[in-house]
Design a protein around this motif. Structure first.
Motif, short mmCIF file in Angstrom:
data_model
loop_
_atom_site.label_atom_id
_atom_site.label_comp_id
_atom_site.label_asym_id
_atom_site.label_seq_id
_atom_site.Cartn_x
_atom_site.Cartn_y
_atom_site.Cartn_z
N ALA A 69 11.46 -35.46 -19.79
CA ALA A 69 10.85 -36.08 -20.96
C ALA A 69 11.89 -36.34 -22.04
CB ALA A 69 9.72 -35.19 -21.49
N LYS A 70 12.71 -35.36 -22.31
CA LYS A 70 13.76 -35.52 -23.32
C LYS A 70 14.77 -36.56 -22.86
CE LYS A 70 14.87 -32.12 -25.89
NZ LYS A 70 15.38 -30.84 -26.44
N ASN A 71 15.13 -36.52 -21.59
CA ASN A 71 16.12 -37.46 -21.06
C ASN A 71 15.62 -38.90 -21.15
OD1 ASN A 71 17.22 -39.01 -18.42
ND2 ASN A 71 18.78 -37.61 -19.20
N LEU A 72 14.31 -39.10 -20.94
CA LEU A 72 13.74 -40.45 -20.96
C LEU A 72 13.18 -40.83 -22.34
CD1 LEU A 72 11.81 -40.24 -17.56
CD2 LEU A 72 14.01 -41.34 -17.99
N ASN A 73 13.45 -39.98 -23.34
CA ASN A 73 12.99 -40.23 -24.72
C ASN A 73 11.46 -40.33 -24.80
OD1 ASN A 73 15.62 -40.36 -25.96
ND2 ASN A 73 15.86 -42.37 -24.99
N LEU A 74 10.79 -39.43 -24.09
CA LEU A 74 9.33 -39.36 -24.12
C LEU A 74 8.89 -38.07 -24.79
CD1 LEU A 74 8.63 -40.57 -20.46
CD2 LEU A 74 8.45 -41.92 -22.55
N ALA A 75 7.61 -38.01 -25.16
CA ALA A 75 7.08 -36.83 -25.84
C ALA A 75 7.07 -35.62 -24.90
CB ALA A 75 5.67 -37.11 -26.35
N PRO A 76 7.29 -34.43 -25.43
CA PRO A 76 7.24 -33.23 -24.59
C PRO A 76 5.82 -32.93 -24.13
CG PRO A 76 7.48 -32.61 -26.89
CD PRO A 76 7.61 -34.11 -26.83
N SER A 77 5.71 -32.08 -23.13
CA SER A 77 4.41 -31.69 -22.61
C SER A 77 3.64 -30.87 -23.64
CB SER A 77 4.60 -30.88 -21.33
OG SER A 77 3.36 -30.45 -20.83
N VAL A 78 2.34 -31.17 -23.78
CA VAL A 78 1.49 -30.42 -24.70
C VAL A 78 0.95 -29.17 -24.02
CG1 VAL A 78 -0.60 -30.50 -26.10
CG2 VAL A 78 0.87 -32.53 -25.95
N ASP A 79 0.54 -29.33 -22.76
CA ASP A 79 -0.01 -28.23 -21.98
C ASP A 79 0.84 -28.04 -20.73
OD1 ASP A 79 -1.45 -26.38 -20.58
OD2 ASP A 79 -3.16 -27.70 -20.17
N LYS A 80 1.63 -26.96 -20.71
CA LYS A 80 2.57 -26.76 -19.61
C LYS A 80 1.92 -26.14 -18.37
CE LYS A 80 6.96 -26.45 -22.11
NZ LYS A 80 6.54 -26.83 -23.44
N SER A 81 0.61 -25.95 -18.38
CA SER A 81 -0.04 -25.31 -17.24
C SER A 81 0.02 -26.17 -15.98
CB SER A 81 -1.51 -25.00 -17.58
OG SER A 81 -2.23 -26.20 -17.82
N LYS A 82 0.18 -27.49 -16.15
CA LYS A 82 0.28 -28.39 -15.00
C LYS A 82 1.70 -28.86 -14.73
CE LYS A 82 -4.45 -30.17 -15.40
NZ LYS A 82 -5.31 -31.38 -15.55
N ASP A 83 2.63 -28.41 -15.55
CA ASP A 83 4.02 -28.83 -15.39
C ASP A 83 4.63 -28.25 -14.12
OD1 ASP A 83 3.55 -30.00 -17.79
OD2 ASP A 83 5.27 -29.14 -18.83
#
Length: 299
Positions: A69-83
């Motif tokens: 997400a950081k590498n692609l300049n996108l927002a970070p995950s809000v809920d990491k339970s599915k990450d």
């Protein structure tokens, strides 16, 4: 979740793992994946690159984690339970990529993958190698090698290996090279030229190279126009395994040496290349070894 999908060699097909980062869909060649693991809190590393989230140790090996997400300049995950962590192996490196969910695996043909134009990959700065449409979704296949080499250039082509070869005699033996990356294609071309090979013809994918070989065959000029073929594996339209199979199955072309030069060379892929008749298989950082292989196979 471990991957264990094997494809018949030379079919011009691949398995794509579809995953999400934010609301976007991306893909990675299953051949690059070691395993897929649930997210766990990483151990941060002081003064690491901003896109390196930290490290973890799923077994007896420490693995670096890249936050896509950081590498692609996108927002970070809000809920990491599915990450998830997609643990990869290419260029002799084990690296995990932090993604926001895994969708599934699709078997597709390289012929169905669209090569992005220069508006997407301007001046070689983009990280999209292909785009495919599945169930009305556009899936962007990412250039993971470039993502890693942008973070640590030492993981890319070791062009410094060519320095000691620059004073060699010039050699006009014709070489055909199939490489879809404009940046890597230029680096390989420049390295071969510095090493003395002055007659290298570049093609953007396996199909373009095969079409040229067929033209030489039609004209009866194979011996004059090709003494060696160097091919990547991952390419739109026709991959390097399919190109190798076509060459080695052809009575007029099978004597032409084929070198597979790819970031994907591991034990399984090496066996596939051997089955197809590849004369040499090398992993991409080893540009010096590529020149050595050309020397051996051409003379």
């Amino acid at each position: 979740m471990e991957t264990g999908i094997l494809l018949e060699s030379g079919t011009n097909e691949l398995e794509i793992l579809e995953f999400k980062v934010g609301s976007n869909y991306y893909g990675i060649n299953v051949a690059k994946i070691k395993e897929i693991l649930s997210y766990q809190e990483p151990t941060p590393i002081p003064n690491a690159h901003p896109c390196v989230e930290g490290i973890f140790m799923p077994r007896e090996e420490i693995i670096s984690i890249i936050d896509l997400a950081k590498n692609l300049n996108l927002a970070p995950s809000v809920d990491k339970s599915k990450d998830m962590y997609i643990v990869t192996n290419f260029n002799k490196l084990n690296i995990a990529f932090h993604v926001h969910g895994v969708v599934g695996i699709h078997r597709v043909s390289w012929a169905d993958i669209i090569k992005p134009d220069d508006t997407v990959n301007s001046a070689g700065s983009g990280v999209a190698t292909g785009i495919i449409k599945i169930d009305k979704r556009l899936i962007v296949i990412l250039d993971f090698e470039k993502i890693v080499s942008d973070i640590n250039p030492e993981t890319g082509l070791r062009v410094s290996d060519i320095k000691q070869l620059e004073d060699r005699e010039r050699n006009n033996s014709p070489i055909i090279m199939a490489e879809d990356s404009a940046l890597l294609g230029k680096l390989i071309y420049d390295s071969l030229t510095k090493a003395g090979y002055t007659n290298v013809k570049r093609f953007k994918d396996g199909k373009a190279a095969w079409d040229q070989l067929c033209e030489y065959k039609k004209n009866g000029t194979i011996d004059e126009n090709v003494h060696c073929v160097i091919t990547d594996i991952e390419m739109p339209q026709m991959d390097g395994h399919r190109l190798t199979k076509l060459i080695k199955d052809d009575d007029d072309l099978k004597r032409v040496p084929v070198i597979i030069f790819s970031s994907l060379i591991n034990d399984e892929m090496r066996r596939k290349g051997q089955m197809l008749g590849a004369d040499e298989q090398l992993t991409k950082p080893e540009i010096g070894k590529l020149v050595g292989a050309v020397d051996r196979l051409i003379y």
